[in-house]
Design an enzyme around this catalytic site. Sequence first.
Site, PDB file in Angstrom:
ATOM      1  N   TYR A 156      34.531  34.833  28.058  1.00 23.85           N
ATOM      2  CA  TYR A 156      35.891  34.678  27.542  1.00 23.85           C
ATOM      3  C   TYR A 156      36.033  35.423  26.207  1.00 23.85           C
ATOM      4  O   TYR A 156      36.916  36.273  26.061  1.00 23.85           O
ATOM      5  CB  TYR A 156      36.175  33.187  27.360  1.00 23.85           C
ATOM      6  CG  TYR A 156      37.584  32.857  26.924  1.00 23.85           C
ATOM      7  CD1 TYR A 156      38.657  33.007  27.797  1.00 23.85           C
ATOM      8  CD2 TYR A 156      37.844  32.376  25.642  1.00 23.85           C
ATOM      9  CE1 TYR A 156      39.949  32.692  27.407  1.00 23.85           C
ATOM     10  CE2 TYR A 156      39.136  32.044  25.246  1.00 23.85           C
ATOM     11  CZ  TYR A 156      40.187  32.212  26.126  1.00 23.85           C
ATOM     12  OH  TYR A 156      41.465  31.896  25.732  1.00 23.85           O
ATOM     13  N   GLY A 159      35.420  39.170  26.596  1.00 19.35           N
ATOM     14  CA  GLY A 159      36.478  39.723  27.450  1.00 19.35           C
ATOM     15  C   GLY A 159      37.760  39.913  26.644  1.00 19.35           C
ATOM     16  O   GLY A 159      38.417  40.953  26.713  1.00 19.35           O
TER      17      GLY A 159
HETATM   18  N1  NAD Z   1      46.110  27.102  25.381  1.00 14.21           N
HETATM   19  C1  NAD Z   1      45.472  27.545  24.338  1.00 14.21           C
HETATM   20  O1  NAD Z   1      45.123  26.769  23.442  1.00 14.21           O
HETATM   21  C2  NAD Z   1      45.136  29.004  24.194  1.00 14.21           C
HETATM   22  C3  NAD Z   1      44.445  29.420  23.040  1.00 14.21           C
HETATM   23  C4  NAD Z   1      44.132  30.757  22.904  1.00 14.21           C
HETATM   24  C5  NAD Z   1      44.525  31.696  23.842  1.00 14.21           C
HETATM   25  N2  NAD Z   1      45.194  31.262  24.941  1.00 14.21           N
HETATM   26  C6  NAD Z   1      45.536  32.282  25.944  1.00 14.21           C
HETATM   27  O2  NAD Z   1      46.847  32.084  26.419  1.00 14.21           O
HETATM   28  C7  NAD Z   1      46.919  32.404  27.809  1.00 14.21           C
HETATM   29  C8  NAD Z   1      47.496  31.231  28.595  1.00 14.21           C
HETATM   30  O3  NAD Z   1      46.643  30.096  28.423  1.00 14.21           O
HETATM   31  P1  NAD Z   1      46.987  28.664  29.035  1.00 14.21           P
HETATM   32  O4  NAD Z   1      46.491  27.650  28.086  1.00 14.21           O
HETATM   33  O5  NAD Z   1      48.393  28.628  29.463  1.00 14.21           O
HETATM   34  O6  NAD Z   1      45.989  28.637  30.265  1.00 14.21           O
HETATM   35  P2  NAD Z   1      46.281  28.389  31.822  1.00 14.21           P
HETATM   36  O7  NAD Z   1      44.937  28.375  32.487  1.00 14.21           O
HETATM   37  O8  NAD Z   1      47.159  27.213  32.002  1.00 14.21           O
HETATM   38  O9  NAD Z   1      47.092  29.682  32.220  1.00 14.21           O
HETATM   39  C9  NAD Z   1      46.487  30.874  32.636  1.00 14.21           C
HETATM   40  C10 NAD Z   1      47.259  31.384  33.836  1.00 14.21           C
HETATM   41  O10 NAD Z   1      46.693  32.632  34.254  1.00 14.21           O
HETATM   42  C11 NAD Z   1      46.555  32.601  35.670  1.00 14.21           C
HETATM   43  N3  NAD Z   1      45.477  33.533  36.017  1.00 14.21           N
HETATM   44  C12 NAD Z   1      44.149  33.415  35.764  1.00 14.21           C
HETATM   45  N4  NAD Z   1      43.488  34.491  36.231  1.00 14.21           N
HETATM   46  C13 NAD Z   1      44.426  35.310  36.785  1.00 14.21           C
HETATM   47  C14 NAD Z   1      44.380  36.557  37.436  1.00 14.21           C
HETATM   48  N5  NAD Z   1      43.207  37.210  37.615  1.00 14.21           N
HETATM   49  N6  NAD Z   1      45.540  37.101  37.891  1.00 14.21           N
HETATM   50  C15 NAD Z   1      46.722  36.456  37.729  1.00 14.21           C
HETATM   51  N7  NAD Z   1      46.826  35.259  37.121  1.00 14.21           N
HETATM   52  C16 NAD Z   1      45.693  34.695  36.649  1.00 14.21           C
HETATM   53  C17 NAD Z   1      46.232  31.173  36.000  1.00 14.21           C
HETATM   54  O11 NAD Z   1      46.448  30.829  37.355  1.00 14.21           O
HETATM   55  C18 NAD Z   1      47.168  30.435  35.049  1.00 14.21           C
HETATM   56  O12 NAD Z   1      48.433  30.245  35.601  1.00 14.21           O
HETATM   57  C19 NAD Z   1      45.500  32.786  28.236  1.00 14.21           C
HETATM   58  O13 NAD Z   1      45.373  34.182  28.226  1.00 14.21           O
HETATM   59  C20 NAD Z   1      44.639  32.181  27.165  1.00 14.21           C
HETATM   60  O14 NAD Z   1      43.436  32.898  26.988  1.00 14.21           O
HETATM   61  C21 NAD Z   1      45.506  29.946  25.149  1.00 14.21           C
END
Ligand code: NAD
Length: 326
Positions: A156, A159
């Site tokens: 992660y 990446g």
């Molecule tokens: N929630 C947090 O605290 C947080 C913190 C830092 C960064 N982020 C980033 O924000 C983004 C959203 O996070 P989230 O908390 O909503 O997570 P989440 O897991 O709820 O959402 C991620 C979404 O991406 C989709 N996904 C995963 N792999 C995929 C692929 N290969 N092709 C298409 N869709 C794909 C999943 O099905 C999901 O709907 C992510 O990139 C995450 O790294 C989130």
Amino acid sequence: MPRLVSAARYSLRKRVLVTGGAGFIGSHLCERLLADGCDVLCADNFFTGTKDNIAHLIGRPHFELLRHDVTFPLYVEVDEIYNLACPASPVHYQFDPVQTTKTSVHGAINMLGLAKRVKAKILQASTSEVYGDPQVHPQAEGYWGHVNPIGPRSCYDEGKRCAETLFFDYHRQHGLRIKVARIFNTYGPRMHPNDGRVVSNFIVQALKGAPLTIYGDGSQTRAFCYVDDLVDALIRLMASKDGFTGPVNLGNPGEFTILDLARKVIALTRSGSRLVRRKLPADDPRQRRPDIALARRVLRWTPKTGLDAGLKKTIAYFRGGLAGGA
Ligand SMILES: NC(=O)c1ccc[n+]([C@@H]2O[C@H](COP(=O)([O-])OP(=O)(O)OC[C@H]3O[C@@H](n4cnc5c(N)ncnc54)[C@H](O)[C@@H]3O)[C@@H](O)[C@H]2O)c1
């Protein structure tokens, strides 16, 4: 004639692609973009996201759902791209670490390629994890991080770091308009109930009357941003001047120990749960707090939702889900 008028009106709407739009943050972002009058294309492979998260948007005339994996190229006409696709919790991103790195790296290449072809502006959902286990505190954007390249979290962290590199190389090499958001812990309704993230874990445990699991002694700190505040920041970042690329920290600087959080959740749920201690997992950061001076200055953004208010809304969501048998 009336058809021509309505076609012209239609073309004035901004067409926005949200990858990972069926996930926790993505679903709130889709909602907000629709409310702002955009035409929203949500692309998701449903690895961690669900149709339930966006069920209330399906059928709306300006919302479109596409099952798509970002590790494959996508050919659509859009004006802006929010690249959120990536599992975000350790449980999910460590399930298939090779696919996690592919999603970040190939996903970034594919979405940047799309942005280049259609001249779209593109925003990357990066993460505070690019700082690793930080040796400076709080972390400002100039800090390069302290990251283990070969540990269980590296798929992660590295990446996302590589995705940032790609964004900046496309910007320098091809003149792409990019925005890089480094998101810190965000919470709110539609988080996954079982993905091991601390806020959802504690709430679900408290509502079930089960013990709340504290890893280590609970003195490690975290800062928690409510999802509506984060979405507001993402929208402001996308709308910022082309010269502003980020990276920019987005999060709530209020810092709490894990023990503080556990006690708050027990009080707000009026739960009789007790606390149990478990061993701290590898590479778990001791301290995490964003320095958001840059976001305050450039985006004129500051989070508005305090922890108690945000927790109450999140608890209400999980209470509904658990009552419904989720
Ligand atoms: N929630 C947090 O605290 C947080 C913190 C830092 C960064 N982020 C980033 O924000 C983004 C959203 O996070 P989230 O908390 O909503 O997570 P989440 O897991 O709820 O959402 C991620 C979404 O991406 C989709 N996904 C995963 N792999 C995929 C692929 N290969 N092709 C298409 N869709 C794909 C999943 O099905 C999901 O709907 C992510 O990139 C995450 O790294 C989130």
